[in-house]
Design an enzyme around this catalytic site. Structure first.
Site, PDB file in Angstrom:
ATOM      1  N   CYS A 149      40.261  50.857  86.018  1.00  0.00           N
ATOM      2  CA  CYS A 149      40.193  52.299  85.738  1.00  0.00           C
ATOM      3  C   CYS A 149      38.840  52.889  86.171  1.00  0.00           C
ATOM      4  O   CYS A 149      38.796  53.822  86.992  1.00  0.00           O
ATOM      5  CB  CYS A 149      40.475  52.567  84.272  1.00  0.00           C
ATOM      6  SG  CYS A 149      39.613  51.473  83.124  1.00  0.00           S
TER       7      CYS A 149
HETATM    8  N1  NAP Z   1      43.818  50.039  79.075  1.00  0.00           N
HETATM    9  C1  NAP Z   1      43.437  50.533  80.230  1.00  0.00           C
HETATM   10  O1  NAP Z   1      43.034  51.696  80.324  1.00  0.00           O
HETATM   11  C2  NAP Z   1      43.520  49.691  81.492  1.00  0.00           C
HETATM   12  C3  NAP Z   1      43.266  50.312  82.715  1.00  0.00           C
HETATM   13  C4  NAP Z   1      43.332  49.556  83.900  1.00  0.00           C
HETATM   14  C5  NAP Z   1      43.650  48.213  83.825  1.00  0.00           C
HETATM   15  N2  NAP Z   1      43.871  47.625  82.613  1.00  0.00           N
HETATM   16  C6  NAP Z   1      44.192  46.190  82.597  1.00  0.00           C
HETATM   17  O2  NAP Z   1      45.592  46.075  82.367  1.00  0.00           O
HETATM   18  C7  NAP Z   1      45.858  44.907  81.592  1.00  0.00           C
HETATM   19  C8  NAP Z   1      46.593  45.318  80.312  1.00  0.00           C
HETATM   20  O3  NAP Z   1      45.767  46.188  79.581  1.00  0.00           O
HETATM   21  P1  NAP Z   1      46.228  46.867  78.219  1.00  0.00           P
HETATM   22  O4  NAP Z   1      45.168  47.833  77.865  1.00  0.00           O
HETATM   23  O5  NAP Z   1      47.634  47.339  78.316  1.00  0.00           O
HETATM   24  O6  NAP Z   1      46.163  45.585  77.235  1.00  0.00           O
HETATM   25  P2  NAP Z   1      46.766  45.404  75.786  1.00  0.00           P
HETATM   26  O7  NAP Z   1      47.028  46.746  75.169  1.00  0.00           O
HETATM   27  O8  NAP Z   1      45.854  44.469  75.075  1.00  0.00           O
HETATM   28  O9  NAP Z   1      48.172  44.677  76.051  1.00  0.00           O
HETATM   29  C9  NAP Z   1      48.283  43.386  76.565  1.00  0.00           C
HETATM   30  C10 NAP Z   1      49.760  43.004  76.718  1.00  0.00           C
HETATM   31  O10 NAP Z   1      49.844  41.694  77.283  1.00  0.00           O
HETATM   32  C11 NAP Z   1      50.658  40.839  76.456  1.00  0.00           C
HETATM   33  N3  NAP Z   1      50.048  39.505  76.510  1.00  0.00           N
HETATM   34  C12 NAP Z   1      48.824  39.128  76.023  1.00  0.00           C
HETATM   35  N4  NAP Z   1      48.570  37.833  76.310  1.00  0.00           N
HETATM   36  C13 NAP Z   1      49.659  37.387  77.005  1.00  0.00           C
HETATM   37  C14 NAP Z   1      50.003  36.131  77.565  1.00  0.00           C
HETATM   38  N5  NAP Z   1      49.168  35.075  77.503  1.00  0.00           N
HETATM   39  N6  NAP Z   1      51.204  36.015  78.208  1.00  0.00           N
HETATM   40  C15 NAP Z   1      52.043  37.060  78.289  1.00  0.00           C
HETATM   41  N7  NAP Z   1      51.786  38.289  77.755  1.00  0.00           N
HETATM   42  C16 NAP Z   1      50.601  38.435  77.130  1.00  0.00           C
HETATM   43  C17 NAP Z   1      50.626  41.497  75.078  1.00  0.00           C
HETATM   44  O11 NAP Z   1      51.850  41.299  74.384  1.00  0.00           O
HETATM   45  P3  NAP Z   1      52.183  39.997  73.498  1.00  0.00           P
HETATM   46  O12 NAP Z   1      50.863  39.513  72.935  1.00  0.00           O
HETATM   47  O13 NAP Z   1      53.122  40.481  72.457  1.00  0.00           O
HETATM   48  O14 NAP Z   1      52.817  39.023  74.441  1.00  0.00           O
HETATM   49  C18 NAP Z   1      50.538  42.989  75.423  1.00  0.00           C
HETATM   50  O15 NAP Z   1      51.827  43.517  75.665  1.00  0.00           O
HETATM   51  C19 NAP Z   1      44.483  44.253  81.307  1.00  0.00           C
HETATM   52  O16 NAP Z   1      44.239  43.231  82.229  1.00  0.00           O
HETATM   53  C20 NAP Z   1      43.522  45.417  81.487  1.00  0.00           C
HETATM   54  O17 NAP Z   1      42.213  44.980  81.883  1.00  0.00           O
HETATM   55  C21 NAP Z   1      43.834  48.336  81.452  1.00  0.00           C
END
Ligand code: NAP
Length: 348
Positions: A149
Site C-alpha cells: 500500500c
Molecule cells: N491491510 C492492508 O491495507 C494491506 C495492503 C496491502 C497489502 N496487504 C497485505 O495483504 C495480506 C493480507 O493482509 P490483511 O490486512 O488482509 O491481513 P489480515 O486481516 O490479518 O488477514 C489475514 C488472512 O489470512 C488468513 N491466514 C493467516 N495465516 C494463514 C495461513 N498460514 N494459511 C492460510 N491462511 C492464513 C487469515 O484467516 P485464517 O487465520 O482464518 O485462516 C485471514 O483471512 C498481507 O500480506 C498484507 O501485508 C495488506
C-alpha cells in the site's frame, strides 16, 4: 465468466476482495478460505454480504485452490510461497497480495522478513504488479506480486519526475500516514481504539519493510539514472480506518515551473484509468479516495524554490491492495482494466 478463489478471506483485504468482486460481471468467487471460520457462511461472518455472497468458508487446501482459474492470496507474508509451485503447475493465474514475491533480491527478502524463502524460482518468475509501470508484463504473467500500500502511493507520486530525470534520485523523502486497517485484522494493543483515536505517531522510522520494495520500484522507474535511489521513508499511524496520504519531497535539478510540473503529470497519467492528477492548487485528501481504486495526486512547488512536493492519496485496501489486485487480474485475463472497479469514493 471465470472461477476465482480467495485464500485468507476473513482478513481486511480478503473481505474487500469479496466486496469488490461481488460487483464484477466476469467473475464468480467459488472458493474462500479461512482456517478459523471453515464451515461458516461468509455472510454470517461478514453480514455486509448477506443476500449477495452465498459461499461457505473452506480450509485452505492447495489442491482445491488450484482448481480455480484465478487465485488471490490475501494472507500474511511467508504463506503463499509454500503452495505457489503446486498452484502454478496446475496453471492457475495467481495474484499474491503479500510480500512473498515482491522483492527480486531473495537474501534481502529473507533479511527483512526473517525467514528462508522456500520458492525463489517463483520470485524470478513473478511480475511486480504496478499496472502504471508493468502493464505489458502483467498481461502475460502467471504470477503477479501486488505492490504494497505505501509503495503504491509513493511510486505513483514520484513516477513522472523520476522517469523524466527531473529530480535528484539520491535525496527523496516520503512522509506517509496510513489508517489502522493497514495493519490487518489481527488484535494488537497498539492498534486498539484507545491507543489510536485522537493520536498520531510515526513508527518504523529506523527501517520499514516497505522501504526496500519502494526503492526497488523507484530504481526501476529511474532506469536511465546513473545515481542510486535513496529514499527516507517515515510511516505514520493515522486515527482513521482506511486510507493513505503520502507527502513526497524531492529536489529539482532544473527550474521547471509549477505549470510545467502539473503538465508533466497530466501527460504521463492521461491514459491511466486509476490515476487522477488534480489541477494546480488542489491537493487530495482521504475523503477523495476512500472506497475507490483511484490514486489522486496534487503537485506544489512552495515559494517557487527548487523543491517539489507531491501529495498522493489512496485507499490502502483498494488501490493499495484488493482493488489493485483486481485491476491486475483484469489485465491478466484480458478484461477491460476498469471492470468492477469504476467506483467513486465514499464521503464523508
Ligand atoms: N491491510 C492492508 O491495507 C494491506 C495492503 C496491502 C497489502 N496487504 C497485505 O495483504 C495480506 C493480507 O493482509 P490483511 O490486512 O488482509 O491481513 P489480515 O486481516 O490479518 O488477514 C489475514 C488472512 O489470512 C488468513 N491466514 C493467516 N495465516 C494463514 C495461513 N498460514 N494459511 C492460510 N491462511 C492464513 C487469515 O484467516 P485464517 O487465520 O482464518 O485462516 C485471514 O483471512 C498481507 O500480506 C498484507 O501485508 C495488506
Amino acid at each position: 465468466m471465470i472461477q476465482v478463489g480467495i485464500v485468507g478471506a476473513t482478513g481486511y483485504t480478503g473481505l474487500e476482495l469479496l466486496r469488490l468482486l461481488s460487483n464484477h460481471p466476469e467473475v464468480e468467487v467459488v472458493y474462500a478460505t479461512s482456517r478459523t471460520e471453515a464451515g461458516r457462511k461468509v455472510a454470517d461472518f461478514f453480514p455486509g454480504l448477506r443476500g449477495i455472497c452465498h459461499l461457505t468458508y473452506s480450509e485452505p487446501k492447495a489442491a482445491e485452490v488450484a482448481k480455480c482459474e484465478s487465485v488471490f492470496y490475501a494472507t500474511p507474508h511467508a504463506v503463499a510461497m509454500h503452495s505457489m509451485k503446486e498452484l502454478l503447475d496446475h496453471g492457475a493465474k495467481v495474484i499474491d497480495l503479500s510480500a512473498d514475491f515482491r522483492l527480486k533480491d531473495v537474501p534481502l527478502w529473507e533479511k527483512w522478513y526473517g525467514c528462508e524463502h522456500v520458492f525463489p524460482e517463483g520470485v524470478e518468475q513473478s511480475v511486480y504488479g504496478l499496472p502504471e509501470v508493468n502493464r505489458k508484463k502483467i498481461q502475460t504473467a502467471q504470477l503477479v506480486a501486488a505492490p504494497g500500500c505505501y509503495p503504491t502511493s509513493i511510486q505513483l507520486g514520484f513516477l513522472p519526475l523520476l522517469e523524466s530525470g527531473l529530480i535528484e534520485p539520491s535525496d527523496l523523502i516520503a512522509n506517509s500516514a496510513s489508517g489502522v486497517s493497514g495493519a490487518g485484522r489481527k488484535g494488537d494493543v497498539s492498534l486498539s481504539f484507545a491507543e489510536c483515536n485522537e493520536n498520531f505517531k510515526a513508527y518504523g522510522v529506523s527501517g520499514h519493510r516497505h522501504l526496500p520494495e519502494t526503492e526497488q520500484g523507484l530504481q526501476a522507474i529511474a532506469s536511465g539514472e546513473s545515481e542510486e535511489i535513496n529514499l527516507t521513508f517515515v510511516p505514520h499511524l493515522l486515527p482513521a480506518t482506511r486510507g493513505i496520504v503520502s507527502t513526497l519531497y524531492a529536489t529539482l535539478k532544473g527550474n521547471q515551473t509549477l505549470d510545467e510540473l502539473v503538465n508533466l503529470y497530466d501527460e504521463r497519467f492521461s491514459n491511466e484509468p486509476f490515476v487522477d492528477v488534480l489541477s494546480k492548487g488542489q491537493l487530495p485528501s482521504l475523503q477523495n479516495v476512500r472506497g475507490s481504486n483511484f490514486c489522486r495526486i496534487g503537485i506544489e512547488k512552495p515559494l517557487d524554490r527548487n523543491k517539489v512536493v507531491v501529495v498522493s492519496a489512496i485507499d490502502n485496501l483498494v488501490k493499495g491492495a484488493s482493488g489493485q489486485a483486481i485491476q491486475i487480474m483484469n489485465i491478466m485475463c484480458g478484461f477491460n482494466e476498469s471492470k468492477g472497479l469504476h467506483l467513486p469514493s465514499v464521503a464523508p
